[in-house]
Design a protein around this motif. Structure first.
Motif: not given
Length: 696
Positions: A11-12, A242-247, A269-276, A488-493
């Protein structure tokens, strides 16, 4: 896959200051941060992947998948740095994107200045055609007129063309004809049509969205093609998504065609990481807090799901006020974003008050302490002066920080002007940026009718763990989680995101004249479009489907989202739609309005591939006091003085290890500050649980 048969995914996330790279090898995570290269962003990606692969003991040829998110499209819109773009619309509607909605985002400002349209008036062209409000052709295209306009645009050497006709969301035939004529005369010219980019009612938002797509399309196509080429040169021929704005995740080809969907891809990506993380702990009320080098992002999650919207604004120009930006009509994870990051520059205004942001030192030249030419004090400089950062251990020791440069910048720009010592000026800077973030969080919560004291904060990003404990104190929040890999939370997300796409479309109907066949056909079209995007990246996916109808009472100006089951409906189901609407309206507003008809304005359908849910875990309490490897003087705001803080390495902590604040938990990508009012306990999954001090 690597030599042991383990799948390797990367993830980048490109941010304004750092490019974050996370590599997952058979469930093991490795990560790294490198400075963003503004001129050629792909260089930082290749460098980061090469470095993290070396740490993981892998090579680029073994990578199976790369998932990428970027703020490049957002930055291009903010900086107005895109293609030379023409806009073609219906005669009589040339000035829609300049007139906007005629509302004033600041009611009492007599000198209000509206944001300039993305495409200037001399670059907007009209055709004498008209589609009616029911989708029928009221005035057909004159192909001779179309050809003359196409020749004019080609002669003027426009790089990209946006086409948006009135009511084309119901009938896009005219837009497609003009696109075909343009491409026949100049193959390869970039063309975007609103009936594909954003087939929704409200022409200002739709026209603006298609113009934004056209404006950034050549830039993003060039960048993504260069990225894929560079990776191939390095020996990596794996697919890039690519990750898009809708997650969700989409293919590079889809991203090139609809780059406007990439706006806010990193924060998503960060919001997905937090949701996980929220799902792992069974947390139903979470505040996601992501602070990087340039901005801070705050998002509310309920039932482990980020709040979403079908519109948002880019580049707000007036104190981040709603209505002062560029509206974009695409599905997006809803969040509030402010110019408060580690690189945000502090100044003193005419009233001798400290102001922080929105201008950022970014990675070039960066904060003064980076020693790369920065001369102005930033949030990172303040954190260094206040003892929150170590000069020798920043980024795992890869970058030495210059404390003298921070002192000099703080003294020149803040301390001397305010007649303060350097430490007090740094404290003031830090408090201002923390108060800006807490105000943004409060406002976001109030707008959504939430009380933040009932929420748990999940903080990530390079700067968030440094400021999160203080933010919790300001917001009255009792618990905070700092996940493993928070820097690197968003990249992990990105690695946790499903292949997904949300199709949206406006289609007007009244429940009093409920036509099941029309609605069934609409849902079928949305399913086909959304699933085709999902299967472009995951051919064997059997996606989950979620459908939403946006409904309102006749005469109202905005809609209520109502979840609808995905199935075939009969004409008698109008009563079911009315019941679902009444339940949702009453939940939002407390009561329904009797004897008033209801209309459906638009639809959305989200298709997502299935992902393996995280393992459920419970919080664990104190077991043993953590062993500190030293102490450091850090400034504690509530105590109003420097205090001796324990310094603990995160990698040395075992589940159940705890320590009371003030303390600093160090790791390669960030540091977690535990204020004097808090304590921290290492959890079984590597998260740090920071909470109010409790009696033994």
């Amino acid at each position: 896959m690597d030599r042991d048969g383990k799948q390797i995914r990367v993830g980048v996330d490109i941010g304004g200051t750092f490019t974050d790279v996370a590599m997952e090898v058979g469930g093991m995570l490795h990560s790294i941060k490198v400075l963003t290269d503004y001129s050629f962003p792909e260089n930082a990606i290749v460098k980061g992947i090469r470095e993290v692969a070396e740490v993981a003991g892998a090579n680029l040829a073994e990578i199976d998948t790369i998932i990428h998110g970027t703020t490049l499209a957002t930055n291009a819109l903010i900086e107005r740095r895109g293609a030379k773009t023409a806009f073609i619309t219906t005669r009589g509607f040339r000035d829609v994107i300049e007139m906007r909605t005629e509302s004033r985002f600041e009611q009492y400002d007599l000198d209000i200045v509206l944001p300039a349209p993305l495409v200037s008036r001399d670059e907007r062209f009209v055709l004498n055609e008209r589609i009616g409000a029911d989708g029928t052709v009221l005035k057909a295209l004159d192909l001779d007129e179309v050809d003359v306009l196409c020749d004019r645009i080609i002669t003027a050497e426009y790089e990209s063309v946006a086409i948006g006709f009135i009511h084309s969301y119901l009938n896009g035939t005219h837009e497609k004809i003009v696109r075909e004529r343009l491409l026949s005369k100049k193959p390869g010219i970039s063309v975007s049509i609103s009936s594909e980019v954003s087939p929704q009612m409200r022409e200002f938002q739709r026209f603006n969205t298609v113009c934004a797509n056209a404006f950034v399309k050549p830039l993003m196509a060039s960048y993504l093609n260069r990225l894929v080429g560079r990776l191939a040169e390095e020996g990596s021929n794996c697919p890039v998504f690519m990750i898009h704005s809708g997650g969700g995740i989409i293919s590079v080809e889809s991203a090139v065609e609809f780059p406007v969907r990439l706006l806010e891809s990193g924060p998503a990506g960060g919001a997905i990481f937090a949701a996980h993380i929220a799902s792992s702990y069974g947390l139903d009320q979470v505040l996601s807090y992501d602070m990087g080098g340039t901005t801070a992002k705050i998002c509310l999650l309920e039932s482990q799901t980020p709040k979403t919207s079908k519109t948002f604004e880019v580049a707000r120009t007036y104190r981040f006020k709603k209505g002062s930006g560029m509206p974009i009509s695409i599905p997006v994870i809803e969040m509030v974003e402010i110019g408060a990051g580690g690189g945000s520059i502090a100044t003193v205004d005419s009233m001798r008050q400290i102001r922080v942001g929105p201008h950022s030192a970014g990675s070039e030249p960066g904060p003064a302490c980076y020693g790369r030419g920065g001369e102005h004090p930033t949030v990172t400089d303040a954190d260094l002066i206040l003892g929150r950062l170590d000069t020798d251990e920043f980024a795992g020791g890869a970058m030495k920080l210059d404390r003298h440069a921070s002192d000099r910048a703080m003294r020149q720009d803040l301390a001397e002007k305010l007649e303060l010592d350097v430490a007090t000026a740094a404290y003031g800077l830090s408090e201002v940026v923390d108060e800006n973030m807490s105000n943004a969080a409060r406002m976001h919560a109030v707008e959504n009718g939430k009380e933040l004291s009932e929420f748990t904060m999940i903080a990530f990003g390079g700067a968030a763990p440094i400021h999160a404990s203080r933010l919790c104190e300001k917001l009255g929040m009792s618990e905070l989680l700092i996940p493993a890999g928070a820097g690197v939370g968003s990249a992990i997300g990105f690695l946790r995101a499903p292949f997904g796409f949300e199709s949206v479309r406006s289609a007007y109907s009244r429940l009093s004249r409920f036509e099941a066949n029309t609605i069934n056909s609409m849902i079928s079209d949305l399913i086909a479009e959304a699933t085709s995007f999902v299967r472009s990246g995951a051919p064997d996916a059997d996606p989950d489907l979620e459908c939403t109808a946006y409904m309102r009472y006749v005469g109202q100006g905005w809609e209520v989202p109502v979840s609808i089951e995905v199935r075939d409906y009969a004409d008698a189901d109008g009563t079911l739609f009315r019941k679902l609407f009444d339940e949702q309206y009453e939940r939002f507003f407390g009561r329904v309005i009797d004897d008033l008809d209801v209309e459906i304005v638009s639809w959305s359908l989200r298709a997502t591939s299935r992902v393996v849910p995280p393992q459920k875990i419970g919080k664990i309490g104190k077991a043993a006091i953590a062993v500190a490897r030293g102490t450091r003087e850090i400034f504690d705001v509530q105590e109003g003085a420097f205090q001796s803080a324990s310094v603990v390495s995160r990698q040395d902590l075992k589940p159940g290890d705890w320590i009371a604040g003030p303390a600093v938990i160090t790791e390669r990508e960030t540091s977690t500050i535990i204020t004097a009012s808090r304590e921290v306990i290492m959890q079984a999954d590597g998260c740090l649980l920071v909470r109010i001090k409790q009696a033994a």
